[in-house]
Write a protein that holds these residues in place. Structure first.
Motif, PDB file in Angstrom:
ATOM      1  N   GLY A  29       0.840  -1.236  -0.007  1.00 38.09           N
ATOM      2  CA  GLY A  29       0.091  -0.057  -0.226  1.00 38.09           C
ATOM      3  C   GLY A  29       0.871   1.344   0.085  1.00 38.09           C
ATOM      4  O   GLY A  29       2.026   1.243   0.278  1.00 38.09           O
ATOM      5  N   HIS A  30       0.178   2.418  -0.365  1.00 36.52           N
ATOM      6  CA  HIS A  30       0.797   3.596  -0.508  1.00 36.52           C
ATOM      7  C   HIS A  30       2.081   3.679  -1.316  1.00 36.52           C
ATOM      8  O   HIS A  30       2.927   4.340  -0.920  1.00 36.52           O
ATOM      9  CB  HIS A  30       0.985   4.189   1.150  1.00 36.52           C
ATOM     10  N   ARG A  33       3.205   7.306  -2.830  1.00 35.52           N
ATOM     11  CA  ARG A  33       4.062   8.036  -1.628  1.00 35.52           C
ATOM     12  C   ARG A  33       5.421   7.357  -1.397  1.00 35.52           C
ATOM     13  O   ARG A  33       6.302   8.303  -1.194  1.00 35.52           O
ATOM     14  CB  ARG A  33       3.184   8.090  -0.179  1.00 35.52           C
ATOM     15  N   ARG A  34       5.449   6.250  -1.277  1.00 35.18           N
ATOM     16  CA  ARG A  34       6.674   5.605  -0.658  1.00 35.18           C
ATOM     17  C   ARG A  34       7.610   5.646  -1.909  1.00 35.18           C
ATOM     18  O   ARG A  34       9.035   5.815  -1.599  1.00 35.18           O
ATOM     19  CB  ARG A  34       6.178   4.254  -0.530  1.00 35.18           C
ATOM     20  N   GLN A  37       9.094   9.032  -1.718  1.00 35.51           N
ATOM     21  CA  GLN A  37       9.591   9.439  -0.320  1.00 35.51           C
ATOM     22  C   GLN A  37      11.237   8.481  -0.747  1.00 35.51           C
ATOM     23  O   GLN A  37      12.333   9.009  -0.038  1.00 35.51           O
ATOM     24  CB  GLN A  37       9.112   9.100   0.855  1.00 35.51           C
ATOM     25  N   VAL A 219       6.261   5.036   7.114  1.00 34.53           N
ATOM     26  CA  VAL A 219       4.936   4.915   6.260  1.00 34.53           C
ATOM     27  C   VAL A 219       4.266   3.480   6.929  1.00 34.53           C
ATOM     28  O   VAL A 219       4.758   2.449   6.979  1.00 34.53           O
ATOM     29  CB  VAL A 219       4.993   4.642   4.940  1.00 34.53           C
ATOM     30  N   ARG A 220       3.164   3.663   7.487  1.00 39.94           N
ATOM     31  CA  ARG A 220       2.162   2.588   7.881  1.00 39.94           C
ATOM     32  C   ARG A 220       1.759   1.761   6.679  1.00 39.94           C
ATOM     33  O   ARG A 220       1.302   2.170   6.119  1.00 39.94           O
ATOM     34  CB  ARG A 220       1.117   3.052   8.751  1.00 39.94           C
ATOM     35  N   LEU A 221       2.124   0.467   6.800  1.00 40.45           N
ATOM     36  CA  LEU A 221       1.610  -0.623   5.511  1.00 40.45           C
ATOM     37  C   LEU A 221       0.488  -1.191   6.012  1.00 40.45           C
ATOM     38  O   LEU A 221       0.113  -1.405   7.196  1.00 40.45           O
ATOM     39  CB  LEU A 221       3.067  -1.217   5.316  1.00 40.45           C
ATOM     40  N   GLU A 222      -0.178  -1.504   4.822  1.00 44.88           N
ATOM     41  CA  GLU A 222      -1.183  -2.335   4.732  1.00 44.88           C
ATOM     42  C   GLU A 222      -0.809  -4.100   4.909  1.00 44.88           C
ATOM     43  O   GLU A 222      -0.677  -4.957   3.848  1.00 44.88           O
ATOM     44  CB  GLU A 222      -2.143  -1.995   3.530  1.00 44.88           C
TER      45      GLU A 222
END
Length: 228
Positions: A29-30, A33-34, A37, A219-222
């Motif tokens: 996920g994300h 953004r990742r 970054q 980053v918080r991951l799914e």
């Protein structure tokens, strides 16, 4: 953080660095953004290295090795850093680790950017400017490291070797990291690498700075989606 399955690393303020394989990293996920970054962090990391090189007041242990090697071969600093990165990746084979996108990107992008920075930024004569370069290099290095590590797309070659050795030997992170960095620092110094007050300042400052900055960029991951 490793690219192999293991317990997640605890991070201050409740954040965690997940232990995922390369495919899971991409599915967690994300990703847009990742990726931004990750590559911004790698670019800033290369800039920080270039500033410390041009400040000429001492480098971090691995860069002492890189600068020492450049004294004996007709290659740029960044090219040497790239070659050393891929040589370090060979050590991942017996450690049974798989490089992620961030790992390969780390090995290439940082070396290219540090050469570009050295080409564009002149080496100053004034001591106060050199101190500014050194200080900015250390702070930006910590920020950049927190950004690319926090993107969770694979550790850098050197960090991955360290964490792999910790997992394989059962020794502490502190012992393994110190042993590796003292060894590369000694070899780099013997080869003529740049050792100075910047080397000491980096060693004292980088840990606390990353400790503060890493939670801000992790980053918080799914994780459920990643492991399907």
């Amino acid at each position: 953080m490793t690219a192999t399955s293991a317990a997640p690393a605890k991070n201050p303020r409740g954040r965690q660095l997940a232990a995922l394989n390369p495919l899971e990293q991409l599915k967690a996920g994300h990703l847009p953004r990742r990726l931004v970054q990750l590559y911004l962090g790698l670019i800033l990391y290369g800039v920080s290295m270039g500033l410390m090189v041009q400040g000429n007041l001492g480098l971090d242990p691995w860069d002492v090795l890189h600068s020492g090697i450049t004294e004996h071969v007709n290659l740029s600093f960044g090219t040497v850093a790239i070659i050393v990165s891929f040589l370090v990746l060979l050590a991942w084979i017996p450690l049974k680790q798989w490089p992620g996108l961030g790992t390969i990107s780390n090995a290439i992008v940082i070396g290219l950017v540090v050469d570009l920075t050295i080409a564009l930024v002149d080496r100053p004569d004034a001591l106060w400017v050199r101190i500014v370069f050194m200080t900015a290099g250390i702070v930006v290095n910590a920020l950049a490291g927190a950004m690319y590590i926090g993107a969770q797309l694979g550790p850098g070659p050197r960090d991955g070797m360290m964490t792999g050795l910790v997992r394989r030997t059962g020794r502490s992170v502190r012992l393994v990291r110190t042993s590796i960095e003292v060894t590369v620092l000694a070899v780099g110094w013997l080869l003529g690498g740049v050792v100075g007050i910047g080397t000491v300042a980096y060693a004292l400052a980088i840990g606390p700075l990353v400790h503060v900055l890493l939670p801000l960029f992790t980053v918080r991951l799914e994780l459920g989606e990643a492991r399907k």
